[in-house]
Write a protein that holds these residues in place. Structure first.
Motif, PDB file in Angstrom:
ATOM      1  N   THR A 206     -36.385 -29.001  -2.102  1.00 46.43           N
ATOM      2  CA  THR A 206     -37.269 -28.158  -2.908  1.00 46.43           C
ATOM      3  C   THR A 206     -36.636 -26.809  -3.201  1.00 46.43           C
ATOM      4  O   THR A 206     -36.719 -26.296  -4.324  1.00 46.43           O
ATOM      5  N   ILE A 207     -35.988 -26.207  -2.202  1.00 48.81           N
ATOM      6  CA  ILE A 207     -35.342 -24.907  -2.394  1.00 48.81           C
ATOM      7  C   ILE A 207     -34.262 -24.999  -3.466  1.00 48.81           C
ATOM      8  O   ILE A 207     -34.194 -24.159  -4.380  1.00 48.81           O
ATOM      9  N   LEU A 208     -33.405 -26.014  -3.391  1.00 49.94           N
ATOM     10  CA  LEU A 208     -32.313 -26.157  -4.357  1.00 49.94           C
ATOM     11  C   LEU A 208     -32.842 -26.429  -5.761  1.00 49.94           C
ATOM     12  O   LEU A 208     -32.288 -25.959  -6.754  1.00 49.94           O
ATOM     13  N   TRP A 209     -33.927 -27.213  -5.851  1.00 44.66           N
ATOM     14  CA  TRP A 209     -34.564 -27.477  -7.143  1.00 44.66           C
ATOM     15  C   TRP A 209     -35.126 -26.187  -7.741  1.00 44.66           C
ATOM     16  O   TRP A 209     -34.886 -25.869  -8.919  1.00 44.66           O
ATOM     17  N   GLY A 210     -35.874 -25.421  -6.936  1.00 40.00           N
ATOM     18  CA  GLY A 210     -36.441 -24.166  -7.418  1.00 40.00           C
ATOM     19  C   GLY A 210     -35.365 -23.150  -7.757  1.00 40.00           C
ATOM     20  O   GLY A 210     -35.461 -22.427  -8.754  1.00 40.00           O
ATOM     21  N   LEU A 211     -34.315 -23.107  -6.949  1.00 39.15           N
ATOM     22  CA  LEU A 211     -33.199 -22.187  -7.185  1.00 39.15           C
ATOM     23  C   LEU A 211     -32.547 -22.476  -8.537  1.00 39.15           C
ATOM     24  O   LEU A 211     -32.330 -21.568  -9.345  1.00 39.15           O
ATOM     25  N   GLY A 212     -32.256 -23.752  -8.789  1.00 40.55           N
ATOM     26  CA  GLY A 212     -31.604 -24.111 -10.043  1.00 40.55           C
ATOM     27  C   GLY A 212     -32.461 -23.803 -11.247  1.00 40.55           C
ATOM     28  O   GLY A 212     -31.993 -23.248 -12.256  1.00 40.55           O
ATOM     29  N   GLY A 213     -33.749 -24.132 -11.163  1.00 37.66           N
ATOM     30  CA  GLY A 213     -34.628 -23.896 -12.294  1.00 37.66           C
ATOM     31  C   GLY A 213     -34.805 -22.425 -12.604  1.00 37.66           C
ATOM     32  O   GLY A 213     -34.745 -22.007 -13.771  1.00 37.66           O
ATOM     33  N   PHE A 214     -34.974 -21.602 -11.580  1.00 39.62           N
ATOM     34  CA  PHE A 214     -35.262 -20.192 -11.824  1.00 39.62           C
ATOM     35  C   PHE A 214     -34.007 -19.359 -12.044  1.00 39.62           C
ATOM     36  O   PHE A 214     -34.107 -18.216 -12.490  1.00 39.62           O
ATOM     37  N   THR A 215     -32.828 -19.893 -11.749  1.00 40.15           N
ATOM     38  CA  THR A 215     -31.612 -19.229 -12.192  1.00 40.15           C
ATOM     39  C   THR A 215     -31.629 -19.106 -13.706  1.00 40.15           C
ATOM     40  O   THR A 215     -31.188 -18.097 -14.279  1.00 40.15           O
ATOM     41  N   VAL A 216     -32.178 -20.117 -14.369  1.00 39.58           N
ATOM     42  CA  VAL A 216     -32.245 -20.143 -15.830  1.00 39.58           C
ATOM     43  C   VAL A 216     -33.564 -19.584 -16.346  1.00 39.58           C
ATOM     44  O   VAL A 216     -33.590 -18.759 -17.265  1.00 39.58           O
ATOM     45  N   PHE A 217     -34.696 -20.009 -15.752  1.00 43.68           N
ATOM     46  CA  PHE A 217     -35.996 -19.654 -16.308  1.00 43.68           C
ATOM     47  C   PHE A 217     -36.289 -18.166 -16.213  1.00 43.68           C
ATOM     48  O   PHE A 217     -36.941 -17.598 -17.096  1.00 43.68           O
ATOM     49  N   THR A 218     -35.829 -17.506 -15.163  1.00 47.98           N
ATOM     50  CA  THR A 218     -36.061 -16.068 -15.015  1.00 47.98           C
ATOM     51  C   THR A 218     -35.578 -15.314 -16.245  1.00 47.98           C
ATOM     52  O   THR A 218     -36.215 -14.359 -16.702  1.00 47.98           O
ATOM     53  N   GLY A 338     -36.831 -20.632  -3.231  1.00 47.78           N
ATOM     54  CA  GLY A 338     -35.847 -21.056  -4.223  1.00 47.78           C
ATOM     55  C   GLY A 338     -35.939 -20.223  -5.489  1.00 47.78           C
ATOM     56  O   GLY A 338     -34.913 -19.818  -6.066  1.00 47.78           O
ATOM     57  N   PHE A 339     -37.172 -19.940  -5.938  1.00 49.15           N
ATOM     58  CA  PHE A 339     -37.352 -19.093  -7.115  1.00 49.15           C
ATOM     59  C   PHE A 339     -36.725 -17.714  -6.893  1.00 49.15           C
ATOM     60  O   PHE A 339     -36.090 -17.160  -7.794  1.00 49.15           O
ATOM     61  N   ALA A 340     -36.928 -17.163  -5.683  1.00 49.45           N
ATOM     62  CA  ALA A 340     -36.394 -15.834  -5.379  1.00 49.45           C
ATOM     63  C   ALA A 340     -34.873 -15.827  -5.426  1.00 49.45           C
ATOM     64  O   ALA A 340     -34.251 -14.948  -6.032  1.00 49.45           O
ATOM     65  N   ILE A 341     -34.257 -16.814  -4.782  1.00 53.82           N
ATOM     66  CA  ILE A 341     -32.793 -16.878  -4.770  1.00 53.82           C
ATOM     67  C   ILE A 341     -32.275 -17.112  -6.180  1.00 53.82           C
ATOM     68  O   ILE A 341     -31.260 -16.533  -6.601  1.00 53.82           O
ATOM     69  N   GLY A 342     -32.980 -17.957  -6.953  1.00 54.10           N
ATOM     70  CA  GLY A 342     -32.569 -18.231  -8.319  1.00 54.10           C
ATOM     71  C   GLY A 342     -32.604 -16.988  -9.189  1.00 54.10           C
ATOM     72  O   GLY A 342     -31.693 -16.747  -9.994  1.00 54.10           O
ATOM     73  N   GLY A 343     -33.660 -16.182  -9.042  1.00 54.38           N
ATOM     74  CA  GLY A 343     -33.738 -14.943  -9.807  1.00 54.38           C
ATOM     75  C   GLY A 343     -32.584 -14.006  -9.487  1.00 54.38           C
ATOM     76  O   GLY A 343     -31.997 -13.388 -10.381  1.00 54.38           O
ATOM     77  N   ALA A 344     -32.240 -13.912  -8.198  1.00 59.71           N
ATOM     78  CA  ALA A 344     -31.119 -13.052  -7.789  1.00 59.71           C
ATOM     79  C   ALA A 344     -29.790 -13.611  -8.296  1.00 59.71           C
ATOM     80  O   ALA A 344     -28.934 -12.862  -8.792  1.00 59.71           O
ATOM     81  N   LEU A 345     -29.614 -14.927  -8.180  1.00 61.15           N
ATOM     82  CA  LEU A 345     -28.368 -15.542  -8.644  1.00 61.15           C
ATOM     83  C   LEU A 345     -28.211 -15.388 -10.151  1.00 61.15           C
ATOM     84  O   LEU A 345     -27.118 -15.079 -10.647  1.00 61.15           O
ATOM     85  N   GLY A 346     -29.301 -15.600 -10.903  1.00 62.93           N
ATOM     86  CA  GLY A 346     -29.228 -15.429 -12.347  1.00 62.93           C
ATOM     87  C   GLY A 346     -28.848 -14.014 -12.737  1.00 62.93           C
ATOM     88  O   GLY A 346     -28.079 -13.802 -13.681  1.00 62.93           O
ATOM     89  N   GLY A 347     -29.373 -13.026 -12.012  1.00 69.14           N
ATOM     90  CA  GLY A 347     -29.002 -11.642 -12.275  1.00 69.14           C
ATOM     91  C   GLY A 347     -27.514 -11.406 -12.044  1.00 69.14           C
ATOM     92  O   GLY A 347     -26.859 -10.693 -12.808  1.00 69.14           O
TER      93      GLY A 347
END
Length: 389
Positions: A206-218, A338-347
């Motif tokens: 779930t974490i990896l799924w949320g991370l990947g999605g929110f890297t882009v969606f953010t 995952g969303f949190a990490i994705g937002g940071a990674l996307g930034g």
């Protein structure tokens, strides 16, 4: 009728949680910050939700559920009103964290209350109605909020969400009885479930799924603006994503029953990883001519990514059927982590590479989630029986 007000509260929370993606460029311009810095508004929200939700649930375990819901929605509304008048980035960041505390307390409480107020034969439908508030938010609330923000300014979107939350709060105060059952799990019970090996693997997926999605969606709007999308076209793109997500959510439930949860989740993750990587390729290889192709990748992303989720939910319930509510609460926290990490990674991607690189990096994380999922399925397969002689 009280379940409707719970669903309306979920609608307000879902709208605010996802509409921010379309507002980031305008917020960044207004507050004179970079888009990647504005993206940390998503990271702060998601991280606060992930950590705060289980802590608040335990801390307020002995308080009447009606009071808890009122407190949660009041906090959420206050956060939106604070965001509406925030004059600086730190104040806006703090207001989003306040919203997250309200959201993280409201959603699990609303699900528990929907079960408590419904008759036994209608409990499944009551839960589905509450969760539909989130789904409808992606289809209606997010495009509408983005359109309101483009016409009246991003602060107006927070005002709109606060108004919807206030209507839901009034309905709950008038229609919800006191003395509802209090069945929130203790911290020890939550930790006991979290230590289950299969649950840990499921939470990692779930974490990896949320991370990947929110890297882009953010940063959803950033590459689209680079293609020349105006505010109305970005709202259309969000509508495409939300509609696909709603279809995918229903499709995932049907396929999970017919194909099984493992196969359905694998198909969803594979489709999402492919869509995100294609998203990057289209942006890189078809600049200026990618409008329809980008909408196609967004549709595939929405339908496949959200087809995964109900299958994952069903899979987690089967792992811990006697403690399903605890396991699902942990899964929700993992999703927001995952969303949190994705937002940071996307930034970080925006600061070091380009908006067109968000897709393949997010897709790589989803592909990693797929690999972990397939490894779990391989280990769980029936072992052949050896016959002596």
């Amino acid at each position: 009728m009280s379940v409707f007000w719970l669903a309306l509260g979920a609608f307000a929370i879902g709208t605010e949680g996802f509409v921010i993606a379309g507002l980031l460029p305008a917020i960044a311009t207004d507050l004179s910050i970079s888009v990647s810095a504005a993206g940390q508004l998503v990271t702060a929200y998601a991280l606060t939700y992930a950590v705060g939700s289980p802590i608040l649930a335990v801390a307020l375990n002995n308080i009447d559920r009606r009071t808890v819901l009122a407190l949660a929605l009041t906090t959420f509304i206050a956060g939106n009103l604070a965001a509406m008048v925030a004059s600086s980035y730190p104040l806006l960041l703090a207001s989003r964290m306040l919203m997250a505390l309200g959201s993280g307390l409201c959603m699990p409480t609303a699900l528990a209350v929907s079960v408590a107020v419904a008759s036994p034969e209608r409990r499944g439908r009551a839960v589905a109605l509450v969760t539909s508030g989130l789904t409808v938010a992606t289809v209606i609330g997010v495009p509408l909020g983005n359109l309101v923000g483009s016409l009246l300014g991003w602060r107006a979107t927070f005002a709109m969400v606060a108004l919807i939350g206030a209507v839901a709060l009034a309905g709950l105060l008038l229609g919800l009885p006191r003395g509802l059952p209090r069945n929130t799990a203790s911290l020890g019970e939550r930790l006991a479930v979290a230590r289950h090996g299969n649950v840990l693997v499921a939470l990692l997926i779930t974490i990896l799924w949320g991370l990947g999605g929110f890297t882009v969606f953010t940063y959803f709007a950033v590459p689209l603006r680079g293609l020349g999308f105006d505010a109305s076209q970005i709202s259309l793109a969000l509508l495409v994503f939300g509609g696909a997500a709603a279809i995918g959510n229903m499709l995932g439930g049907v396929l999970a029953d017919r194909l099984g949860t493992l196969a359905t989740a694998a198909l969803g993750l594979a489709g999402m990883a492919t869509a995100l990587i294609l998203h990057s390729l289209v942006l890189k290889l078809m600049p200026g001519q990618a409008h329809y192709a980008v909408l196609g990748t967004i549709f595939l992303w929405g339908i496949s990514g959200w087809a995964f989720y109900p299958a994952q939910i069903a899979s987690i319930i089967r792992i811990e059927p006697q403690a399903s509510m605890i396991a699902l609460s942990l899964n929700a926290s993992s999703m927001y982590l995952g969303f949190a990490i994705g937002g940071a990674l996307g930034g970080a991607v925006l600061a070091t590479l380009s908006p067109n690189d968000l897709g393949w990096i997010g897709g790589t994380s989803v592909a990693a989630s797929l690999l972990v999922h397939l490894a779990r399925g391989w280990q769980a397969r029936p072992k052949p029986v050896k016959i002596a002689g």
